[in-house]
Design a protein around this motif. Structure first.
Motif, PDB file in Angstrom:
ATOM      1  N   ARG A   6      79.603 -29.453   8.665  1.00  0.00           N
ATOM      2  CA  ARG A   6      78.767 -30.266   7.789  1.00  0.00           C
ATOM      3  C   ARG A   6      78.972 -29.702   6.386  1.00  0.00           C
ATOM      4  O   ARG A   6      78.264 -28.776   5.975  1.00  0.00           O
ATOM      5  N   ASP A  35      82.089 -36.554  20.308  1.00  0.00           N
ATOM      6  CA  ASP A  35      80.760 -37.181  20.374  1.00  0.00           C
ATOM      7  C   ASP A  35      80.005 -36.743  21.627  1.00  0.00           C
ATOM      8  O   ASP A  35      78.798 -36.943  21.729  1.00  0.00           O
ATOM      9  N   LEU A  75      78.466 -31.744  14.957  1.00  0.00           N
ATOM     10  CA  LEU A  75      78.396 -32.177  16.348  1.00  0.00           C
ATOM     11  C   LEU A  75      76.922 -32.468  16.597  1.00  0.00           C
ATOM     12  O   LEU A  75      76.091 -32.159  15.754  1.00  0.00           O
ATOM     13  N   ASP A  76      76.580 -33.027  17.738  1.00  0.00           N
ATOM     14  CA  ASP A  76      75.161 -33.047  18.086  1.00  0.00           C
ATOM     15  C   ASP A  76      74.756 -31.592  18.240  1.00  0.00           C
ATOM     16  O   ASP A  76      75.278 -30.871  19.094  1.00  0.00           O
ATOM     17  N   SER A  77      73.830 -31.162  17.383  1.00  0.00           N
ATOM     18  CA  SER A  77      73.580 -29.728  17.308  1.00  0.00           C
ATOM     19  C   SER A  77      72.082 -29.445  17.322  1.00  0.00           C
ATOM     20  O   SER A  77      71.301 -30.150  16.677  1.00  0.00           O
ATOM     21  N   HIS A 111      69.174 -26.467  17.046  1.00  0.00           N
ATOM     22  CA  HIS A 111      68.784 -25.116  16.634  1.00  0.00           C
ATOM     23  C   HIS A 111      67.392 -24.902  17.229  1.00  0.00           C
ATOM     24  O   HIS A 111      66.406 -25.402  16.704  1.00  0.00           O
ATOM     25  N   MET A 117      69.347 -30.243  28.984  1.00  0.00           N
ATOM     26  CA  MET A 117      70.206 -31.292  28.423  1.00  0.00           C
ATOM     27  C   MET A 117      71.378 -31.608  29.346  1.00  0.00           C
ATOM     28  O   MET A 117      71.706 -32.765  29.590  1.00  0.00           O
ATOM     29  N   TRP A 144      66.125 -34.860  24.642  1.00  0.00           N
ATOM     30  CA  TRP A 144      67.169 -35.140  23.641  1.00  0.00           C
ATOM     31  C   TRP A 144      68.457 -35.623  24.296  1.00  0.00           C
ATOM     32  O   TRP A 144      69.362 -36.101  23.598  1.00  0.00           O
ATOM     33  N   PHE A 178      57.363 -26.336  18.976  1.00  0.00           N
ATOM     34  CA  PHE A 178      58.730 -26.840  18.771  1.00  0.00           C
ATOM     35  C   PHE A 178      58.768 -28.359  18.973  1.00  0.00           C
ATOM     36  O   PHE A 178      59.401 -29.080  18.201  1.00  0.00           O
ATOM     37  N   LYS A 200      69.865 -40.042  20.872  1.00  0.00           N
ATOM     38  CA  LYS A 200      70.051 -38.998  21.874  1.00  0.00           C
ATOM     39  C   LYS A 200      71.421 -38.360  21.708  1.00  0.00           C
ATOM     40  O   LYS A 200      72.315 -38.952  21.093  1.00  0.00           O
ATOM     41  N   ALA A 201      71.550 -37.187  22.247  1.00  0.00           N
ATOM     42  CA  ALA A 201      72.839 -36.497  22.198  1.00  0.00           C
ATOM     43  C   ALA A 201      73.892 -37.343  22.903  1.00  0.00           C
ATOM     44  O   ALA A 201      73.605 -38.019  23.891  1.00  0.00           O
ATOM     45  N   GLY A 248      77.006 -40.386  19.462  1.00  0.00           N
ATOM     46  CA  GLY A 248      77.881 -40.514  18.301  1.00  0.00           C
ATOM     47  C   GLY A 248      77.208 -40.290  16.965  1.00  0.00           C
ATOM     48  O   GLY A 248      77.825 -40.460  15.917  1.00  0.00           O
ATOM     49  N   TYR A 249      75.949 -39.875  16.979  1.00  0.00           N
ATOM     50  CA  TYR A 249      75.225 -39.710  15.713  1.00  0.00           C
ATOM     51  C   TYR A 249      75.420 -38.330  15.091  1.00  0.00           C
ATOM     52  O   TYR A 249      75.128 -38.131  13.927  1.00  0.00           O
ATOM     53  N   ARG A 250      75.886 -37.385  15.889  1.00  0.00           N
ATOM     54  CA  ARG A 250      76.093 -36.008  15.394  1.00  0.00           C
ATOM     55  C   ARG A 250      74.850 -35.495  14.668  1.00  0.00           C
ATOM     56  O   ARG A 250      74.902 -35.092  13.500  1.00  0.00           O
ATOM     57  N   ILE A 251      73.736 -35.539  15.359  1.00  0.00           N
ATOM     58  CA  ILE A 251      72.465 -35.140  14.750  1.00  0.00           C
ATOM     59  C   ILE A 251      72.336 -33.617  14.678  1.00  0.00           C
ATOM     60  O   ILE A 251      73.020 -32.888  15.397  1.00  0.00           O
ATOM     61  N   HIS A 252      71.450 -33.196  13.801  1.00  0.00           N
ATOM     62  CA  HIS A 252      71.046 -31.792  13.825  1.00  0.00           C
ATOM     63  C   HIS A 252      69.532 -31.712  13.956  1.00  0.00           C
ATOM     64  O   HIS A 252      68.803 -32.304  13.175  1.00  0.00           O
ATOM     65  N   LEU A 253      69.104 -30.970  14.957  1.00  0.00           N
ATOM     66  CA  LEU A 253      67.674 -30.800  15.210  1.00  0.00           C
ATOM     67  C   LEU A 253      67.343 -29.324  15.041  1.00  0.00           C
ATOM     68  O   LEU A 253      68.042 -28.468  15.578  1.00  0.00           O
ATOM     69  N   THR A 254      66.275 -29.035  14.318  1.00  0.00           N
ATOM     70  CA  THR A 254      65.913 -27.630  14.133  1.00  0.00           C
ATOM     71  C   THR A 254      64.406 -27.457  14.143  1.00  0.00           C
ATOM     72  O   THR A 254      63.671 -28.365  13.740  1.00  0.00           O
ATOM     73  N   LEU A 300      63.163 -25.270  12.275  1.00  0.00           N
ATOM     74  CA  LEU A 300      62.860 -24.918  10.891  1.00  0.00           C
ATOM     75  C   LEU A 300      62.292 -26.142  10.187  1.00  0.00           C
ATOM     76  O   LEU A 300      62.558 -27.278  10.588  1.00  0.00           O
ATOM     77  N   TYR A 328      67.974 -31.455   8.226  1.00  0.00           N
ATOM     78  CA  TYR A 328      68.557 -30.184   7.792  1.00  0.00           C
ATOM     79  C   TYR A 328      67.465 -29.225   7.326  1.00  0.00           C
ATOM     80  O   TYR A 328      66.487 -29.643   6.698  1.00  0.00           O
ATOM     81  N   PRO A 329      67.654 -27.928   7.595  1.00  0.00           N
ATOM     82  CA  PRO A 329      66.679 -26.946   7.137  1.00  0.00           C
ATOM     83  C   PRO A 329      66.493 -27.027   5.629  1.00  0.00           C
ATOM     84  O   PRO A 329      67.463 -27.223   4.895  1.00  0.00           O
TER      85      PRO A 329
END
Lengths: 292, 76, 387
Positions: A23, A56, A76-78, A80, A93, C77, C100, C226-227, C230-236, C238, C245-246
């Motif tokens: 990213r 993906d 990627l689907d990420s 934290h 998951m 997710w 969380f 959902k994972a 194809g969305y390439r999400i980021h979950l945190t 924080l 994004y943090p």
């Protein structure tokens, strides 16, 4: 130079190939000068590229700490998650969507202190995931406290006179808990790391790659070991490749020899295979397999 | 055997001066220059373009995604 | 949407609250349960483990409650509905992951079959002493929804509602049972599947390039993905901006936190679920919830025979607390009597909302049993000097 080194990197583009997996809007990253985590990310990116997986479908899960930030930098689907709990999150998951390729990417403190219980149980169950541990032998983000991997006599802020707290031998722990693939390399061994990650993510079941990595700011400085480059040279000069070594024999001493290599490669049925086979035996046609 | 020529691209702003690229370049094509970036990190540079094979190992080592190498031509 | 016909056990059953809650989860479309054995909630997951192979769900017995409470969020997710079930010490271990779920807006259900505490306390006996923990147990500011059944039938009905609310508001929803309700066996009517309303997750229809993870588009609740989509999400966990994004900034934190809280509090009236009995014209109103509400009935009946104008309200949704409702009611009545199986928790919410307009009297009980109706009757009489 060996042809294998030149062949795969023939990418005549001005763009750093790792960037397609990052990213970029989040760069620069938070890691210190001479920290090895970024190096492992290069290897991971290269391994993913070579694995030809549909990206993906790759989900990356991290816990908390310096390495815990890896998930946030990868395109990627990420996820934290919370401190120590990347593995059970990934377990949920993976079981809920068997099509996903799950990679847990976290540090030694996160995975083996607070998260140690989850590591051994996921390995025991043989949940299909790859765990990459960047082992810098210390707690980085919180400021240099002793980890369950810190070699005896090395100093951390919580053992200021040197640690006497016996550390884990991570490959042995993974091996005896049931991991189907276990390897250890250092950030000096970038090609081996890349290959190991590729092998691990292509292995069905619980695979584990430990990467010893410099923490110049907290581990090296407090222990008067120079900077990141000095640690890299220590790895270069003191690593011994011993593929197939008995994992009992690969524990680490302070600035001692580091046994690296691929230690374990075996087949075991995954948790899902065991579940589906067993319930099919018990219920026959009545069994309604989870559809994912 | 073919001789391979390559080069590197360095993103000055991203570099944190760790020198991994210089130290582990298999053909010793890089060195630390006299240039510094805005954050005060000393930057690497290609010392001898003839030596670079474009193997990309510098890019694999670089923890800051600041350098990468690639092949520009192959000469017989 | 309606429930899945194949999964729903339509008909009349004679089962306990734990088993009924399991059937409620199945009817709500829950496909993933992670749990760890602990009395008195274990029967919920035991029945899940027995039923899931026949209805296409996955149960996994995790290594502890911490793992259970985050494994379900991994499953969510991945696109599924998921829950975990626990009691007592296990509930304490789950607190971090309630937080969380709150900050990541992960819809999921936690069932807590309350037992006596603190610590190991009274494993086999009832209490209602986790009510404040349900609300405040994780660190930081946040809101959750907590609903409290008082019968096996409600364990079924309200578990379905819990899943529906979780999806609607993207919050963890807590079903706060207790040992008595969990182990009480009664008739439970499970309706036809097509009579059961099930709220499905609202996945975004935006393409990956346009989707921003926590962009609410004017509503209070962002759309999910959902994972693997194809969305390439980021979950945190924080503090994060609209992209997920943090963002370590007081401005971003303020915006994020206030929406997390507001999406629940500003919808309190919609989430509100209160059962009223002869509140109109009452002098004294008993405010109860869960198993205690059933002990209130004989006490109230006896007081009414004495000529006392006593009403009874049962809070089925306890969190978010029905503040405006109690505030208004306090202007019309002289006193509230609040029996609960603890040494005083929800009574202070009632007292706060009464704001001096009505006397508020706790009927405490340390747990291990329910009140006797007489204890409650005595307070109804005593609170206005009827005694």
């Amino acid at each position: 130079m060996p042809e294998e080194l030149t062949a795969e990197l023939e990418i005549p583009e001005a763009k750093n190939p790792v960037e397609s997996l990052l990213r970029m809007e989040r760069m620069p990253h938070i890691w210190c000068p001479g920290c090895g985590i970024g190096t492992t990310v290069n290897c991971f990116a290269r391994a993913l590229e070579q694995s030809k997986l549909d990206l993906d479908n790759v989900a990356i899960v991290s816990g908390i700490g310096c390495t815990g930030r890896v998930a946030g930098y990868l395109h990627l689907d990420s996820f934290h998650t919370t401190h120590g709990r990347a593995i059970p999150f990934a377990t949920g998951m993976k079981l809920a969507n068997p099509e996903l390729k799950l990679v847990v990417y976290s540090g030694d403190g996160d995975l083996f202190a607070i998260g140690g219980n989850h590591f051994i149980h996921a390995a025991r169950r043989n949940v299909d995931m790859t765990v990459i541990c960047v082992n810098n032998l210390i707690y980085g983000m919180t400021g240099g406290q002793v980890a369950p991997t810190t070699p005896v006599t090395a100093k951390g802020t919580t053992y200021p006179y040197g640690s006497y707290d016996p550390p884990f031998n991570l490959p042995y722990l993974a091996d005896s808990s049931g991991a189907v693939y276990v390897a250890r390399w250092t950030t000096y061994h970038v090609r081996h790391v890349t290959k190991a990650i590729k092998e691990a993510i292509n292995t069905r079941g619980f695979s584990f790659v430990e990467i010893i990595s410099p923490c110049p700011t907290l581990y090296s400085r407090r222990n008067k070991l120079g900077d990141g480059l000095d640690q890299m040279n220590y790895y270069k000069e003191n690593s011994e490749i011993r593929n197939g070594a008995d994992t009992k024999e690969v524990g680490m001493d302070f600035q001692g020899k580091i046994i690296v290599g691929k230690f374990v490669e075996r087949e075991r049925k995954t948790y899902r295979q065991l579940m589906n086979e067993h319930l099919t035996n018990v219920f026959g046609d009545q069994f309604t397999p989870y559809e994912g | 055997m073919k001789k391979v020529r390559g080069t590197v691209i360095i993103k000055d702003d991203s570099c944190k001066g760790c020198a991994f690229c210089v130290e582990f370049c298999p053909t010793d094509a890089l060195h630390l220059s006299d240039r510094y970036n805005a954050k005060g990190y000393r930057l690497p540079e290609l010392l001898d373009p003839e030596k670079c094979t474009g193997c990309g190992l510098c890019g694999l080592y670089c923890p800051d995604f600041a350098i990468h190498g690639y092949i520009i031509k192959k000469v017989a | 949407m309606n429930a899945d016909k194949k999964a729903v056990l339509t008909g009349a059953h004679f089962i306990d609250g734990d088993h009924a809650a399991c059937e409620g989860a199945i009817a709500a479309g829950c496909k993933f349960v992670a749990g760890y054995p602990i009395t008195p909630s274990t029967e919920v997951v035991e029945r899940i483990a027995a039923r899931f192979p026949l209805v296409g769900g996955i149960f996994v017995q995790m290594e502890d409650e911490i793992a259970s409470s985050i494994a379900i969020q991994g499953a969510v997710w991945a696109g599924k509905k998921a829950m975990t079930v626990t009691s007592g010490p296990g509930f304490s271990l789950m607190m971090e992951h309630i937080g969380f779920a709150a900050i990541t807006e992960t819809p999921c259900v936690f069932i807590n079959v309350q037992r006596g505490g603190p610590s190991t306390g009274l494993p086999t006996l009832p209490a209602q002493a986790d009510m404040m923990q349900a609300r405040w147990g994780s660190h930081g500011d946040y809101e959750i929804i907590a609903i409290v059944p008082n019968s096996p039938q409600e364990c079924f009905d309200l578990t379905i509602r819990a899943f529906n609310l979780a999806e609607e508001y993207r919050v963890p929803v807590l079903v706060m049972m207790d040992e008595c309700v969990g182990h009480m066996t009664e008739k439970v009517e499970i309706p036809e599947a097509d009579k059961i309303e099930v709220v499905e997750r609202k996945f975004t229809e935006k393409p990956p390039g346009e989707y921003r993870m926590f962009d609410t588009n004017g509503s209070m609740v962002p759309e999910m993905v959902k994972a693997g989509a194809g969305y390439r999400i980021h979950l945190t966990g924080l503090t994060h901006d609209d992209r997920g994004y943090p963002a370590m900034s007081p401005v971003v934190h303020n915006k994020m936190l206030r929406r997390l809280v507001d999406k629940v509090l500003l919808n309190e009236e919609k989430i509100r679920h209160i059962e009223e009995d002869q509140v109109e014209g009452a002098d004294v109103v008993v405010v109860s919830y869960g198993i205690t509400s059933r002990v209130v009935l004989p006490a109230v009946n006896k007081a009414r025979k004495d000529g006392i104008k006593v009403g009874h309200i049962r809070l089925i949704t306890v969190w978010p607390f029905p503040e405006s409702y109690i505030r208004e009611l306090a202007k019309k009545v002289s006193a509230f009597v609040v029996p609960e199986l603890n040494l005083g928790q929800i009574v202070y919410e009632v007292e706060r909302c009464a704001a001096g307009n009505a006397v508020t009297q706790l009927v405490s009980h340390a747990g291990g049993a329910v009140h006797s109706p007489e204890e409650i009757y005595d307070e109804i009489k005593g609170v206005l000097g009827h005694a």
